[in-house]
Scaffold this active site. Sequence first.
Site: not given
Ligand SMILES: *Cc1c(COP(=O)(O)O)cnc(C)c1O
Length: 411
Positions: A51, A53, A197, A223, A226, A232
Amino acid sequence: MKILSQTDPDVLGLISKETKRQEDGIELIASENYTSKAVMEALGSPLTNKYSEGYIGKRYYGGNEVIDEVEALAIERCKKLFGCEHVNVQPLSGSPANAAVYFATIKPGDKVLGLQLDHGGHLSHGHPVNFSGMLYNFTQYQVDRETGRIDMEKVREIALREKPKMILAGFSAYSRSLDWKKFKEIADEIGAITFADIAHIAGLIAGKAIESPVPYFDIVSTTTHKTLRGPRGAIIMCKEPFAKAIDKAVFPGMQGGPHDHATAAMAVAFHEALQPEFQAYAKKVIENAKVMAAELMDAGLKIISDGTDNHLMVVDVTSKGISGKEAERVLDIAGISTSRSTIPFDPRKPMDPSGVRLGTAAITTRGFDVASTRIVAKFIVDTIENHSDEAKLKSIRENILELCRKYPLYA
Ligand SMILES: *Cc1c(COP(=O)(O)O)cnc(C)c1O
């Protein structure tokens, strides 16, 4: 997994089954990838026990001297990779990261301009069923009906009319490059905060295959799982003036303890992405996507915007007498994983839309070259064109299994 095999064969059985599913099929879900074993080892480490925080040097728990080093290493590598001024590596995933960005910068009810979901945006970019759409006053831009591309003059028009506090650029299903500089210019005209994003394209940006918004934008979230090919999780990068507010919004604003095992795995993934091979990877992902798009278009399938500049494409399958949901289903039978997708101005309903979204990040990690990608595209066309011929689908399945055996994943 020797211990698990003794203590919990049920769970081990499921892990084995899923591993086999991944090995025996072709993964074209645009948001997925295969992490390295090094990333998985970090994820499976005792760091999951801790932990922590708070932030480096200011934790609310004892025993964090090593975790501080882990987080510092992840931050240092991330800054090197993206050239950002500040980064928070604690967000648990993309949606919570975006929640923290809004929380840090705007107030409930404030106006935000983002890309509409069924035009390629993300749920967390203001969809009414998502917290973002419930808390904030989103107005949305679309892609052009003819070109399938975002028209920056339209974006400017809406921005000048609506005067949002924040302009959001980013997507989950858009195959063209974004004009970061233009977004920034428009935002500057009205004094809006710029938020990018890059969840889908972070790996392509890290691999220097496409342009980065980091030099232009106030805040950039992504994220890490991807195209970036990490665990993750998510990160928020920002210019120094936003650093304090972003950190406060992540913790204690949104989250409790960070997932330290994931932070370590991020550090591993950032290190991998800093290697020259990762730049070669990013380039190949795009090459493969372009080849796949060309092959599908040759077969008479419509691709939104008539091609791709990144790893993904949205394919309108309705010209072949099939819906997106049905295409997803028969492709699954053939051994090809995809995700159904709305197309811009879709006449069909979101649960059974007109398109499927395809991406080449995972198959490229697996080693598929241009020639193998072309074969995959031919299988897609074959499957869609013969969607009610069970014998044909079965024979495609056999062929795909054979192709997969040539590219072992975990052997
Ligand atoms: C995949 C994605 C997210 C969210 O990701 P999670 O980890 O599934 O919550 C946010 N913004 C965009 C543009 C995405 O493609």
